[in-house]
Enzyme design. Structure first.
Site, PDB file in Angstrom:
ATOM      1  N   ARG A  50      -5.597   8.277   6.481  1.00 25.67           N
ATOM      2  CA  ARG A  50      -4.409   8.715   5.743  1.00 25.67           C
ATOM      3  C   ARG A  50      -3.763   9.961   6.343  1.00 25.67           C
ATOM      4  O   ARG A  50      -2.695  10.401   5.893  1.00 25.67           O
ATOM      5  CB  ARG A  50      -4.778   9.011   4.281  1.00 25.67           C
ATOM      6  CG  ARG A  50      -5.350   7.831   3.548  1.00 25.67           C
ATOM      7  CD  ARG A  50      -5.721   8.207   2.134  1.00 25.67           C
ATOM      8  NE  ARG A  50      -4.552   8.564   1.374  1.00 25.67           N
ATOM      9  CZ  ARG A  50      -3.791   7.715   0.708  1.00 25.67           C
ATOM     10  NH1 ARG A  50      -4.102   6.436   0.713  1.00 25.67           N
ATOM     11  NH2 ARG A  50      -2.747   8.117   0.044  1.00 25.67           N
ATOM     12  N   LYS A 104       3.488  -2.523  17.778  1.00 21.47           N
ATOM     13  CA  LYS A 104       2.049  -2.305  18.028  1.00 21.47           C
ATOM     14  C   LYS A 104       1.857  -1.465  19.284  1.00 21.47           C
ATOM     15  O   LYS A 104       1.059  -0.547  19.320  1.00 21.47           O
ATOM     16  CB  LYS A 104       1.295  -3.624  18.218  1.00 21.47           C
ATOM     17  CG  LYS A 104       1.011  -4.451  17.022  1.00 21.47           C
ATOM     18  CD  LYS A 104      -0.015  -3.911  16.072  1.00 21.47           C
ATOM     19  CE  LYS A 104       0.539  -2.955  15.077  1.00 21.47           C
ATOM     20  NZ  LYS A 104       1.332  -3.300  14.002  1.00 21.47           N
ATOM     21  N   ASN A 131      -1.739  15.722  -2.296  1.00 15.13           N
ATOM     22  CA  ASN A 131      -1.107  14.717  -1.447  1.00 15.13           C
ATOM     23  C   ASN A 131       0.270  14.446  -2.044  1.00 15.13           C
ATOM     24  O   ASN A 131       0.378  14.071  -3.199  1.00 15.13           O
ATOM     25  CB  ASN A 131      -1.992  13.448  -1.459  1.00 15.13           C
ATOM     26  CG  ASN A 131      -1.288  12.193  -0.976  1.00 15.13           C
ATOM     27  OD1 ASN A 131      -1.632  11.091  -1.379  1.00 15.13           O
ATOM     28  ND2 ASN A 131      -0.312  12.332  -0.119  1.00 15.13           N
ATOM     29  N   GLY A 132       1.328  14.685  -1.256  1.00 13.03           N
ATOM     30  CA  GLY A 132       2.684  14.450  -1.762  1.00 13.03           C
ATOM     31  C   GLY A 132       3.594  15.602  -1.389  1.00 13.03           C
ATOM     32  O   GLY A 132       3.258  16.402  -0.505  1.00 13.03           O
ATOM     33  N   GLU A 188       7.213  -7.031  16.216  1.00 15.69           N
ATOM     34  CA  GLU A 188       5.872  -6.560  15.841  1.00 15.69           C
ATOM     35  C   GLU A 188       5.052  -6.202  17.092  1.00 15.69           C
ATOM     36  O   GLU A 188       4.333  -5.203  17.104  1.00 15.69           O
ATOM     37  CB  GLU A 188       5.188  -7.629  14.974  1.00 15.69           C
ATOM     38  CG  GLU A 188       3.754  -7.349  14.574  1.00 15.69           C
ATOM     39  CD  GLU A 188       3.547  -6.048  13.798  1.00 15.69           C
ATOM     40  OE1 GLU A 188       4.520  -5.399  13.384  1.00 15.69           O
ATOM     41  OE2 GLU A 188       2.378  -5.661  13.635  1.00 15.69           O
ATOM     42  N   TRP A 236      -1.956  15.111   6.432  1.00 20.35           N
ATOM     43  CA  TRP A 236      -0.840  14.681   7.281  1.00 20.35           C
ATOM     44  C   TRP A 236       0.285  15.653   6.938  1.00 20.35           C
ATOM     45  O   TRP A 236       0.823  15.632   5.845  1.00 20.35           O
ATOM     46  CB  TRP A 236      -0.446  13.241   6.962  1.00 20.35           C
ATOM     47  CG  TRP A 236       0.561  12.665   7.908  1.00 20.35           C
ATOM     48  CD1 TRP A 236       0.299  12.046   9.088  1.00 20.35           C
ATOM     49  CD2 TRP A 236       1.987  12.639   7.748  1.00 20.35           C
ATOM     50  NE1 TRP A 236       1.474  11.642   9.674  1.00 20.35           N
ATOM     51  CE2 TRP A 236       2.522  11.993   8.882  1.00 20.35           C
ATOM     52  CE3 TRP A 236       2.862  13.099   6.754  1.00 20.35           C
ATOM     53  CZ2 TRP A 236       3.888  11.791   9.058  1.00 20.35           C
ATOM     54  CZ3 TRP A 236       4.220  12.901   6.931  1.00 20.35           C
ATOM     55  CH2 TRP A 236       4.722  12.257   8.071  1.00 20.35           C
ATOM     56  N   GLU A 283       3.073   2.242  18.822  1.00 21.87           N
ATOM     57  CA  GLU A 283       2.232   2.985  17.873  1.00 21.87           C
ATOM     58  C   GLU A 283       0.962   3.530  18.525  1.00 21.87           C
ATOM     59  O   GLU A 283       0.598   4.672  18.296  1.00 21.87           O
ATOM     60  CB  GLU A 283       1.764   2.050  16.737  1.00 21.87           C
ATOM     61  CG  GLU A 283       2.724   1.874  15.604  1.00 21.87           C
ATOM     62  CD  GLU A 283       2.166   0.919  14.555  1.00 21.87           C
ATOM     63  OE1 GLU A 283       2.264   1.253  13.377  1.00 21.87           O
ATOM     64  OE2 GLU A 283       1.636  -0.152  14.913  1.00 21.87           O
ATOM     65  N   CYS A 333      -2.240  12.052   3.653  1.00 20.60           N
ATOM     66  CA  CYS A 333      -3.230  12.952   3.112  1.00 20.60           C
ATOM     67  C   CYS A 333      -4.244  12.173   2.262  1.00 20.60           C
ATOM     68  O   CYS A 333      -3.885  11.275   1.518  1.00 20.60           O
ATOM     69  CB  CYS A 333      -2.649  14.072   2.247  1.00 20.60           C
ATOM     70  SG  CYS A 333      -1.477  15.093   3.125  1.00 20.60           S
ATOM     71  N   LYS A 370      -1.664   5.940   7.854  1.00 16.09           N
ATOM     72  CA  LYS A 370      -1.732   4.551   7.397  1.00 16.09           C
ATOM     73  C   LYS A 370      -0.917   4.343   6.139  1.00 16.09           C
ATOM     74  O   LYS A 370      -0.289   3.317   5.953  1.00 16.09           O
ATOM     75  CB  LYS A 370      -3.199   4.217   7.136  1.00 16.09           C
ATOM     76  CG  LYS A 370      -3.467   2.819   6.698  1.00 16.09           C
ATOM     77  CD  LYS A 370      -3.666   1.932   7.887  1.00 16.09           C
ATOM     78  CE  LYS A 370      -3.738   0.478   7.523  1.00 16.09           C
ATOM     79  NZ  LYS A 370      -3.041  -0.334   8.522  1.00 16.09           N
ATOM     80  N   HIS A 412      23.251  -8.069  25.863  1.00 14.87           N
ATOM     81  CA  HIS A 412      24.198  -7.097  25.306  1.00 14.87           C
ATOM     82  C   HIS A 412      23.665  -5.668  25.408  1.00 14.87           C
ATOM     83  O   HIS A 412      23.998  -4.834  24.569  1.00 14.87           O
ATOM     84  CB  HIS A 412      24.525  -7.464  23.859  1.00 14.87           C
ATOM     85  CG  HIS A 412      25.099  -8.833  23.731  1.00 14.87           C
ATOM     86  ND1 HIS A 412      26.393  -9.126  24.104  1.00 14.87           N
ATOM     87  CD2 HIS A 412      24.547 -10.000  23.340  1.00 14.87           C
ATOM     88  CE1 HIS A 412      26.612 -10.425  23.908  1.00 14.87           C
ATOM     89  NE2 HIS A 412      25.513 -10.967  23.450  1.00 14.87           N
TER      90      HIS A 412
HETATM   91  C1  G6P Z   1       2.820   3.008   8.003  1.00 13.67           C
HETATM   92  C2  G6P Z   1       1.669   2.293   8.679  1.00 13.67           C
HETATM   93  C3  G6P Z   1       2.098   0.885   9.086  1.00 13.67           C
HETATM   94  C4  G6P Z   1       2.630   0.124   7.894  1.00 13.67           C
HETATM   95  C5  G6P Z   1       3.739   0.889   7.175  1.00 13.67           C
HETATM   96  C6  G6P Z   1       4.069   0.251   5.833  1.00 13.67           C
HETATM   97  O1  G6P Z   1       3.812   3.244   8.913  1.00 13.67           O
HETATM   98  O2  G6P Z   1       1.234   3.025   9.808  1.00 13.67           O
HETATM   99  O3  G6P Z   1       0.983   0.193   9.625  1.00 13.67           O
HETATM  100  O4  G6P Z   1       3.122  -1.112   8.316  1.00 13.67           O
HETATM  101  O5  G6P Z   1       3.315   2.230   6.905  1.00 13.67           O
HETATM  102  O6  G6P Z   1       2.945   0.355   4.997  1.00 13.67           O
HETATM  103  P1  G6P Z   1       2.584  -0.622   3.841  1.00 13.67           P
HETATM  104  O7  G6P Z   1       1.264  -0.130   3.331  1.00 13.67           O
HETATM  105  O8  G6P Z   1       3.653  -0.508   2.804  1.00 13.67           O
HETATM  106  O9  G6P Z   1       2.506  -1.998   4.389  1.00 13.67           O
END
Ligand code: G6P
Length: 614
Positions: A27, A491, A99-100, A487, A73, A494, A2, A609, A510
């Protein structure tokens, strides 16, 4: 999660709020809304993105010099027009954005219902604004006093902004757990927002609110900051360095692509002034302040979520390999809920791009309470984690707006490499010649990343076209390449919604090997020499089951080139630095696949994010 924005001043509020919401859309993008104070209090809100809100508002009355906005969100209540913020109080006098999560909202709601309140949405936020109204009308309180009293009874996390139709000259904001920044503009002009991005166009002067602080700003130019316990504070104004160009796409189709291409510059920014290969030094001021304690730590625990967790995993390999300090890498959410053993001799490093991730923040608070030294490796300057930690280092990656993290990952790994090398040198665990070689190779990285980006673009696009319709993909790596495989898989899932899993290459036997057939692309990161023969065997195992192999190799590799269906070459470097190169083609691969599949790259479904709820 949010985004909040608010304005009071002489300008028209609506364009400022809309632009601010567009900047904060990373956000959350389930719904958006604004409230504008004019002769009346107009609230417009709509399911969907900020553009849907703009279309919905069309020619409606948007006049007003005071207003609040929100991009959501969803937590409580599905994403729809009714659950969208802002929310009115029962008497339609107050309007709130939040937000929260208010954890005890249900108890408060029931108590309010007994007093005759009725609710239209399923949100915890609507309960909070009714509660503020109840206190305000029952005890004849000012808006700020009613907010303060309500928040002292609330359990949970919040950043809120509230306006009052009967008091149109002020805005009240407060935070606990979720971020809120106050911008100080021209005479009698203030902004409030979840981060500085909606504010920076108008002013660089900001006040960061701390947890349990309330700010009341007025159009007469006054600002009062208090704690929830009613203690008045002197607000500290900071100058921010953010430039507006950093928040634009700069000619790229997506923020993610821009951020991928920024990496050479950002890696250089991260190292600038902090090391010299020629003179053989590394200087990280946060580390130096606590050098002896960190160098002599019995154990370092790294806590993080998402991509930052993967960066931490590279950190573990670097710290153990180079500095010989035992490291544990923990998901912040698991760490905080499993009653871990932490003592005064431990050092806890939090990795976080945003510096606001609720679980990481809470894990740090717990570690601090138990006496550990807490260190932050953070991107966003002035964020909650950066202010909570005993010391830390910013990664200087600049604002990362694409939801899928790219340049923050390479920034974090660059920073951790510098830390590991500095600690290795202090502890006398690294040969001088190797230390100097690593420093020189680090300085060469920005150029190598630049070169790599140019060289692999076409081949990555070609491979993306070949595999874009796959339903599953496997990413494999060993040693330093294992976190890169994780990673790469993250990616892809996501932003393209293809199911992908990262695995240590040897673990494939395994379980995941059962999935391999001609429809399963297997991406193998084979850029580390130490496990070369083993990874060759793993590729053969995949090929024997008709899997399609896409290998990330070092330039000049011939063995794997013959085995794999496709190869992507990265420039040669020393093994501990390979993650900083091998991750780049994987970022590009997921980007191109997502674009080809017509996905919303910068705002993938269901994600946000900055995850400020637990
Ligand atoms: C969310 C974002 C990711 C990020 C993660 C941790 O899931 O979409 O891109 O890696 O949060 O966020 P931070 O700001 O703590 O790195």
């Amino acid at each position: 999660m949010c985004g909040i924005v608010a304005y009071i001043g002489k300008k028209e509020a609506y364009p400022i709020l809309i632009k601010g919401l567009q900047r904060l859309e990373y956000r959350g993008y389930d719904s958006a809304g604004v409230a504008l104070m004019n002769a009346d209090l107009n609230v417009y809100k709509k399911k969907g993105k900020v553009n849907d809100l703009i279309n919905f508002i069309g020619e409606k009355d948007t006049a007003g010099h005071v207003g609040i906005g929100h991009t959501r969100w969803a937590t409580h209540g599905k994403p729809d027009d009714i659950n969208a913020h802002p929310h009115y109080s029962g008497n339609h006098r107050l309007v709130i954005v939040h937000n929260g999560i208010i954890e005890n909202y249900d108890i408060i709601k029931k108590a309010l219902e007994r007093k005759g309140h009725t609710f239209t949405s399923q949100t915890d936020t609507e309960v909070l604004v009714h509660f503020i109204e109840e206190l305000q009308t029952h005890f004849f309180l000012s808006l700020e006093e009613a907010v303060r009293k309500a928040l002292s009874r609330v359990i949970g996390a919040y950043a809120i902004v509230v306006i009052d139709k009967n008091d149109p000259t002020k805005i009240v904001g407060a935070r606990k757990g979720s971020p809120l920044v106050v911008g100080v503009g021209e005479e009698g002009e203030f902004f409030m927002a979840s981060d500085a991005s909606p504010i920076v166009e108008y002013t660089k002067r900001v006040i960061y609110l701390n947890d349990e602080e309330i700010a009341c700003v007025s159009s007469d130019g006054s600002i009062v900051v208090k704690t929830i316990q009613n203690q008045e504070l002197t607000p500290m104004v900071h100058e921010i360095e953010l430039e507006i160009e950093m928040l634009e796409k700069g000619g790229y189709d997506h923020f993610m692509l821009k951020e991928i291409h920024e990496q050479p510059t950002r890696i250089a920014d991260c190292m600038r002034g902090r090391m010299s290969a020629e003179e053989g030094w590394i200087k990280l001021s946060g580390l130096e302040e606590h050098l002896s304690r960190i160098a002599n730590a019995e154990r370092i625990i790294m806590v993080a979520c998402g991509t930052s967790w993967h960066a931490a995993l590279v950190g573990e390999y670097l710290f153990e390999d180079l500095a010989r300090i035992p490291v544990e890498v923990e998901y912040a959410s698991e760490f905080r809920y499993r009653n871990p053993i932490i003592g005064e001799k431990d050092v806890v490093i939090a990795m976080s791009q945003s510096g606001e991730t609720a679980d990481t923040l809470a894990a740090l608070e717990m570690a601090k309470d138990r006496g550990a030294l807490i260190y932050g490796v953070v991107n966003v300057v002035g964020s909650s984690i950066s202010r909570l930690t005993d010391a830390g280092s910013y990664i200087h990656a600049g604002p990362e707006i694409g939801v899928a993290s790219t340049k923050a990952f390479t920034g974090q790994v660059t920073l951790l490499t510098m830390m590991a090398l500095a600690l290795a040198n202090t502890r006398g665990k690294i040969k001088t010649s190797y230390y100097h070689q690593l420093l020189s190779e680090m300085e060469a990285l920005p150029h190598k990343v630049e070169q790599l980006l140019q060289e692999v673009d076409q081949v990555v696009k070609y491979i993306a076209e070949e595999i874009k319709d796959a339903q599953n993909m496997l990413y494999l790596g060993r040693g330093y390449s294992f976190p890169v495989a994780l990673e790469g898989a993250l990616k892809l899932k996501e932003i393209s919604y293809i199911h992908a899993e990262g695995y240590p290459a040897a673990e494939m036997k395994h379980g995941p090997i059962a999935l391999i057939d001609e429809n399963m692309p297997v991406i193998v990161v084979c850029t580390n020499k130490s496990a070369y023969e083993k990874i060759v065997s793993n590729i053969q195992e995949v090929k024997a089951r008709k899997g399609m192999v896409i290998a990330i190799v070092t330039k000049g590799d011939t063995t794997i080139k013959e085995l794999a269906d496709y190869t992507i070459e990265i420039p040669e470097t020393v093994e501990p630095l390979t993650p900083l190169l091998s991750v780049i083609p994987l970022q590009l691969l997921s980007y191109y696949i997502a674009v080809m599949r017509g996905c919303d790259v910068d705002q993938p479904r269901n994600l946000a994010k900055s995850v400020t709820v637990e």
